[in-house]
Scaffold this active site. Sequence first.
Site, PDB file in Angstrom:
ATOM      1  N   LYS A 108     -42.209   7.733  -5.094  1.00 55.44           N
ATOM      2  CA  LYS A 108     -42.655   7.124  -3.689  1.00 55.44           C
ATOM      3  C   LYS A 108     -41.474   5.819  -3.421  1.00 55.44           C
ATOM      4  CE  LYS A 108     -46.933   6.876  -4.756  1.00 55.44           C
ATOM      5  NZ  LYS A 108     -47.838   7.144  -3.951  1.00 55.44           N
ATOM      6  N   ARG A 109     -41.408   5.419  -2.297  1.00 57.72           N
ATOM      7  CA  ARG A 109     -40.681   4.192  -2.190  1.00 57.72           C
ATOM      8  C   ARG A 109     -41.099   3.232  -3.090  1.00 57.72           C
ATOM      9  NH1 ARG A 109     -36.683   3.616   2.004  1.00 57.72           N
ATOM     10  NH2 ARG A 109     -36.735   1.436   1.234  1.00 57.72           N
ATOM     11  N   LYS A 127     -47.314  -0.545  -3.912  1.00 56.76           N
ATOM     12  CA  LYS A 127     -47.728   0.798  -4.652  1.00 56.76           C
ATOM     13  C   LYS A 127     -47.742   0.556  -6.037  1.00 56.76           C
ATOM     14  CE  LYS A 127     -45.081   3.193  -1.066  1.00 56.76           C
ATOM     15  NZ  LYS A 127     -45.932   4.407  -0.442  1.00 56.76           N
ATOM     16  N   HIS A 135     -49.610   2.511  11.122  1.00 56.23           N
ATOM     17  CA  HIS A 135     -49.514   2.849  10.163  1.00 56.23           C
ATOM     18  C   HIS A 135     -49.410   1.967   8.892  1.00 56.23           C
ATOM     19  CE1 HIS A 135     -47.584   6.782  10.462  1.00 56.23           C
ATOM     20  NE2 HIS A 135     -47.470   6.470  11.721  1.00 56.23           N
ATOM     21  N   THR A 137     -48.939  10.532   1.716  1.00 57.29           N
ATOM     22  CA  THR A 137     -48.964  11.830   2.007  1.00 57.29           C
ATOM     23  C   THR A 137     -48.757  12.722   0.715  1.00 57.29           C
ATOM     24  OG1 THR A 137     -46.593  11.392   3.062  1.00 57.29           O
ATOM     25  CG2 THR A 137     -48.461  11.658   4.470  1.00 57.29           C
ATOM     26  N   LYS A 171     -49.281  16.157  -1.130  1.00 58.32           N
ATOM     27  CA  LYS A 171     -48.380  17.207  -1.652  1.00 58.32           C
ATOM     28  C   LYS A 171     -48.515  17.636  -2.868  1.00 58.32           C
ATOM     29  CE  LYS A 171     -44.872  14.751   0.915  1.00 58.32           C
ATOM     30  NZ  LYS A 171     -43.689  13.708   1.113  1.00 58.32           N
TER      31      LYS A 171
END
Length: 897
Positions: free
Chosen positions: A624-625, A630, A422, A741, A745
């Site tokens: 998101k986290r 990110k 991952h 992911t 969505k």
Amino acid sequence: MAPPPSTSTTNDLITEKHSSPHPPKLTRRLTGFLPQEIKAIDATIPLKSRALWNKNQVKKFDTADSFQQRFIDHVETTLARSLYNCDDLAAYDATSMAIRDNLVIDWNKTQQKFTTRDPKRVYYLSLEFLMGRALDNALINMKTDDENTDSREMVRNALDDLGFKLEDVLEQEPDAGLGNGGLGRLAACFVDSMATENIPAWGYGIRYQYGIFAQKIINGYQVETPDYWLNFGNAWEIERNEVQYPVTFYGYVERNEANESTLSPSQWIGGERLLAVAYDFPVPGYKTSNVNNLRLWQARPTTEFDFAKFNNGEYQNSVDQQQRAESVSAVLYPNDNFQQGKELRLKQQYFWCSASLHDIIRRFKKSKRPWSEFTDQVAIQLNDTHPTLAIVELQRILVDLEKLDWHEAWNIVTNTFAYTNHTVMQEALEKWPIGLFGHLLPRHLEIIYDINWFFLQDVAKKFPKDVDLLSRVSIIEEGGAERQIRMAFLAIIGSHKVNGVAELHSELIKTTIFKDFVKIFGPSKFTNVTNGITPRRWLKQANPKLDELICQTLDDPKSKYLLNMPILTKLAQYAEDPQFQQKWSDVKKYNKIRLADLMKSLNDGVDVIDREHIDDTLFDIQVKRIHEYKRQQMNIFGVIYRYLCIKQMAKEGKPFKEIAKKFPRKVSIFGGKSAPGYYMAKLIIKLINSVADVVNNDPDVGSLLKIFFIPEYNVSKAEIIIPASDLSEHISTAGTEASGTSNMKFVMNGGLIIGTVDGANVEITREIGEDNIFLFGNLSENVEDLRYNHQYNKQELPKSLQIVMDSLESGVFSTDEQKEFKPIVDTIKHHGDYYLVSDDFESYIATQELVDQVYHNEKSEWIKKSILSVANVGFFSSDRCIEEYADTIWNVEPVKS
Ligand SMILES: *Cc1c(COP(=O)(O)O)cnc(C)c1O
């Protein structure tokens, strides 16, 4: 008499290579323990009584009337309440238990069918299952005997008669937050798809008493509070006190004096024992009566007793020690993409792997097949390296307990497991110091050394000239302060397939972190399965209005399309149809109002956005986290830049209309948890909230720009947030996000994406078309050079970013002290800007300008892109992933009833 020394707390049992730790004297030996469930398994009802059992079989409810009977039964007997004290929470419990009854009936049939047919089974081992709520999902997935019944509508009406509103009842359920983010949610989507696809599959995980912490925002800062999600009980689980396995830690290894080899059967004498007890969660498939199982383990003390201590009057002490057993399954570690190296975490991993494997083997043994058939019957998927110990545990069981020859055992092991990687980020790759590891699991350390020894011998034979290769691929990393076990290498060596989770990521692992292993094992061992999401939850459940419109348009009143998502391409023909576009925008508006209501309730009842202009306000969302890779920091820098530009125009006396033309209405929405110990991520949350404070209260800005941080981002919040997006941000530094992911969505809900060429954004672009996504930024192949440049060549920041940095340094947004956000500025200006914000910022801003232009001046183009996104999202159904895993990795077939 002195009490025996506790082996569980001494730190001196550091294992040396190939030597068992010295056996401590006087360690108590515990023998003769049998898992209690063995009794239950052979307790079959005699033949003569079966007719009676069958006659009295429990039946599923399938009408509003029979549901209401069940409901009242549960209120009055299970809950011991009555119509005088039945609140929404009791109604939720009774509804859930009534639904659960139906699921359990099908669950029993499903498991009976699997036992009779004995097909190859899949076991999905994941330390996280981020399930969210179960009731609404069960209402959607549950099959009733009458094909024409819509269970959710039936229950809605039935509850209405009883005096309850379904929506209020659903709101009572706490999220099962047994995961951090994407990895845990992936496991949840996969169990849904495995059940739907009729794959004989079980999930295995841990029943944490505390899931991911609850996030509060206090004065702009994240504050964590414990998530005691089981406070009001859990209607969805079945406690299986009859399914228990003992799990051992610490201790030492003994071998027959005649045979000193670590390859021969050895006896591990553990120093601490506890029990793993099973809790089962039924997982219903969609439009099938197949109900699979998610089995979560809870740690409990054994009922064994240390009499030596008892006799010494240390009763309290001995109880305390027993109670500590429960801490093993107490809490989920709250780190996403980061490994911390705590002993308790390793204990959790072994506890769960050991119990799961014994359970799998117990099931395999029921059919009395020889061990040579194990790999025809069992496939085990490792979700990341967290369950890598299962590889070692299976080898130990086969060699030490089942007395198989080492190589025969290893052949079984490697054909059973497959490993999903991952991440390529170094800080997330699991490594365990051998001291800590060998103390906790002395026999497993020996086995790892032997696995490594055989592996390195093969490598040396195959590549005699490459002298560095052995140390590069060794499971044991040397050279640091202490030798470490590289879990990813162990997972590769112990598996027959290794997969990444999006094409770019799967290529990256082959060319970077696992390059040597491609050379050793050949490229066919390495493969890709691009992630997916379940459309049952992420479309029908999260976005009922969109589901309705799709059903109407495709003339599919029962949402069968959810089993065949590529059929959505039929929507493409309406992409430019003005009437259809209008319906499409109406759905979006409904969802934006739903989110506006949520934000209002989180903002002390004060509206964040201007309701009058809601269709005209671009909802720009990043949830998101929180992680530097990110790049939420880049998003908020962009917002600051926009704010400063608006201020500049106002200062120059530009009329509102002109400002509004350049910077049309927009609300920037953030959400996500930071790991409690991640300083920089927490400071980014504070920055977002501080900027919101300034901008939202600036009269020069009015409703042109609003910023809102939604606290406590979780699955049930995501179901409200995602359908409301016009634009969502997936802007990680190229090469860092394995797949993502939530990008899928958002697309499934008609939101457009601004994103980098990273993770599954690549496949999303290919599927929906490059005209329908806003890509920007540097490519992953250039990242290394850019970072090198930052280190060795002094570079100027782009002007836009420079003015943002100046504003931060001058304290425009500071509430505590002027230098509050200096650490964020420093990472960009002085610490090498590892995540390359300065390299991507200008192209990010330019792309945001393009977004504004299309959204505000070419509305019909925007809606067309939105429709085409949904029309082409089919590939990202997790049903497709499960089919790929089943065909190319597990070699299993669906079992239909
Ligand atoms: C899907 C999901 C994630 C993963 O989001 P990414 O943007 O892919 O990192 C995290 N948390 C929750 C609650 C989710 O539903």
